[in-house]
Design a protein around this motif. Structure first.
Motif, PDB file in Angstrom:
ATOM      1  N   VAL A 181      73.305 -12.270-165.451  1.00 27.64           N
ATOM      2  CA  VAL A 181      72.572 -13.535-165.460  1.00 27.64           C
ATOM      3  C   VAL A 181      71.199 -13.335-164.842  1.00 27.64           C
ATOM      4  CG1 VAL A 181      72.538 -15.882-164.546  1.00 27.64           C
ATOM      5  CG2 VAL A 181      74.670 -14.925-165.402  1.00 27.64           C
ATOM      6  N   GLU A 182      71.156 -12.686-163.691  1.00 28.08           N
ATOM      7  CA  GLU A 182      69.873 -12.453-163.031  1.00 28.08           C
ATOM      8  C   GLU A 182      68.952 -11.616-163.912  1.00 28.08           C
ATOM      9  OE1 GLU A 182      68.202 -11.573-158.579  1.00 28.08           O
ATOM     10  OE2 GLU A 182      70.179 -10.772-159.088  1.00 28.08           O
ATOM     11  N   GLY A 183      69.526 -10.690-164.673  1.00 28.23           N
ATOM     12  CA  GLY A 183      68.727  -9.843-165.540  1.00 28.23           C
ATOM     13  C   GLY A 183      68.068 -10.573-166.685  1.00 28.23           C
ATOM     14  N   MET A 184      68.529 -11.776-166.991  1.00 29.04           N
ATOM     15  CA  MET A 184      67.937 -12.563-168.077  1.00 29.04           C
ATOM     16  C   MET A 184      66.853 -13.525-167.594  1.00 29.04           C
ATOM     17  SD  MET A 184      70.983 -13.548-170.672  1.00 29.04           S
ATOM     18  CE  MET A 184      72.046 -14.249-169.419  1.00 29.04           C
ATOM     19  N   MET A 185      66.511 -13.469-166.309  1.00 31.45           N
ATOM     20  CA  MET A 185      65.552 -14.420-165.763  1.00 31.45           C
ATOM     21  C   MET A 185      64.240 -13.752-165.379  1.00 31.45           C
ATOM     22  SD  MET A 185      67.823 -16.607-163.078  1.00 31.45           S
ATOM     23  CE  MET A 185      69.461 -17.210-163.473  1.00 31.45           C
ATOM     24  N   GLU A 186      63.151 -14.456-165.625  1.00 36.36           N
ATOM     25  CA  GLU A 186      61.894 -14.096-165.006  1.00 36.36           C
ATOM     26  C   GLU A 186      61.936 -14.587-163.568  1.00 36.36           C
ATOM     27  OE1 GLU A 186      59.316 -12.609-164.581  1.00 36.36           O
ATOM     28  OE2 GLU A 186      58.256 -12.078-166.421  1.00 36.36           O
ATOM     29  N   GLU A 187      61.007 -14.113-162.754  1.00 44.78           N
ATOM     30  CA  GLU A 187      61.028 -14.395-161.327  1.00 44.78           C
ATOM     31  C   GLU A 187      61.006 -15.889-161.022  1.00 44.78           C
ATOM     32  OE1 GLU A 187      61.186 -12.793-157.377  1.00 44.78           O
ATOM     33  OE2 GLU A 187      61.445 -11.911-159.371  1.00 44.78           O
TER      34      GLU A 187
END
Length: 446
Positions: A69-75
């Protein structure tokens, strides 16, 4: 009849502190966090501004979110999720891990309104560079649905590369860049079915979001809202900071301190990433669950200069009219000013303050939180609203990190204890977006 709205949760994430406790200690302790620009920023350009505020360091996996999930987000989306969890925890909501997302009790009829200014662009830059270089991505077969991605391990070849100088095209670039993503991820990961959207009003985005959330609760469209602002302008080669530097808006101070409302001011201190989410609730709902109340939101006004895309109207007329509307019949004890430390803006803002409140002896206490945090664009209004609510609750006003202050302004130089009945948070953004939010101390017997 309008319903009463109160602040019951505060979730900030900044370089000086993540979470209300550390953030509050940093703000009232006048703690700063500055870093010199790295050599990588000046390969093709020499900066006039030599310092910036780094983004906070954190990992969503440490909070219980799956790394895919975190890998699919921009900062900027990562910040919105972090700040939401902090705000909900601070407001006393029970959060537990579900099969895929977080389970939170008591969020029925809850809306989400988030403000952003420019949003993150690192993935866009990398993907564009890879695209024009005709890079070949060695990736596994694309999955057919987002659901399958959520349940899978991230594929490093889709997001980053062991060689940082060889960018790869990220197949999730579109959802990562969507400006609605900060609000969308909040509703997805915390199981919210109410309305959810972002808005943009440049440097006033966080204030606009908070003001609109206040209106939705007051008007009965929802009973609760998760609202605030996030911004993530970090870019490994400094291109975004260069854009502000070329507009001559950034501080040229040798030590990097912007010094709002000072004769030494020369521009704002660039903050590459920060955020804050606040929990707003209808008063009776908050009381029914025994929530701690920081302050009551009792007014919101917004308007436009219709003057220039990057400059404030020198007359200050629109800002003054907002003050006149929101302050009618009210004695304001504290003003958290916009206070960017740019020469022109501080001059215009100070003249409006004097026009509305008179001379120093009759003005509210005035400070600029940007003198501590730097300017975080879309997040700044939400952070300053949080500071204002905390100030009311704790009867404290942080000092100004300013030397040689401008004359005829009621600027405390040190943090002080004082009762606050009414307080204002002010935000003014590129494009002429102006906003004021009025807070009041909550009294149980009213």
């Amino acid at each position: 009849m309008k319903r009463r709205v109160v602040v019951t949760g505060i979730g900030p994430a900044t370089a000086i502190g993540i979470g209300k406790k550390d953030f509050s200690a940093g703000i009232f302790g006048l703690k700063t966090c500055l870093a010199e620009i790295p050599n990588s920023y000046e390969q093709n350009y020499t900066f006039k501004s030599r310092y910036f505020v780094p983004k906070p360091k954190f990992s969503l996996t440490d909070l219980g979110f799956h790394k895919s999930v975190e890998g699919m987000m921009e900062e900027v989306s990562r910040l919105s999720v972090l700040c939401t969890m902090l705000a909900l925890q601070d407001a006393g909501f029970k959060i537990s891990n579900g099969d895929k997302y977080m389970q939170v009790e008591g969020l029925q009829n809850c809306g989400t309104i988030m403000g952003i200014g420019m949003s993150s662009l690192q993935t866009a830059f990398d993907s564009y560079t890879a695209h024009i270089a005709d890079s070949r991505v060695s990736a596994s077969e694309p999955r057919s649905t987002l659901e399958s991605t959520l349940n899978s391990e991230p594929n490093p070849s889709l997001n980053t590369n062991s060689n940082p100088n060889k960018p790869r095209f990220n197949r999730m670039v579109i959802p990562m860049l969507m400006t609605n993503s900060p609000a969308a991820w909040i509703s997805i990961l915390f199981g919210l079915k109410g309305f959810s959207y972002t808005l943009n009003a440049s440097c006033a985005s966080g204030s606009y979001a908070l003001g609109e959330a206040y209106r939705t609760i007051s008007d009965g469209r929802c009973d609760m809202s998760l609202t605030g602002g996030v911004e993530a302008l970090a870019e490994r080669n400094g291109a975004i900071m260069r854009g502000f530097d070329m507009l001559s808006t950034l501080t040229k101070a040798e030590d990097g301190r912007p010094q709002p409302f000072s004769h030494q001011r020369s521009g704002f201190l660039f903050n590459e990433g920060a955020g804050c989410v606040l929990v707003l609730e209808e008063l009776e709902r908050a009381l029914s669950r025994g929530a701690e109340i920081y302050a009551e939101v009792v007014g919101y006004e917004a308007g436009s200069d219709n003057y220039n895309i990057v400059q404030m109207d020198p007359s200050g007329d629109n800002i003054a009219s907002l003050f006149e509307k929101i302050c009618r019949g009210i004695k304001v004890d504290y003003l958290n000013a916009h206070g960017t430390a740019t020469p022109t803006n501080d001059d215009i803002e100070s003249r409006v303050i004097q026009r509305i409140f008179g001379d120093k002896s009759t003005q509210p206490f005035i400070n600029s939180t940007k003198g501590i945090l730097g300017h975080s664009i879309g997040a700044s209004g939400a952070l300053e609203a949080a500071v204002t609510a905390l100030s009311i609750k704790e009867s404290r006003i942080h000092g100004n990190l300013t030397f040689e202050p401008m004359g005829n302004l009621n600027l405390p130089m040190e943090t002080l204890k004082t009762p606050i009945e009414y307080a204002l948070s002010a935000s003014y953004g590129f494009g002429g977006h102006n906003a004021l939010i009025l807070f009041k101390r909550y009294l149980e017997d009213e």
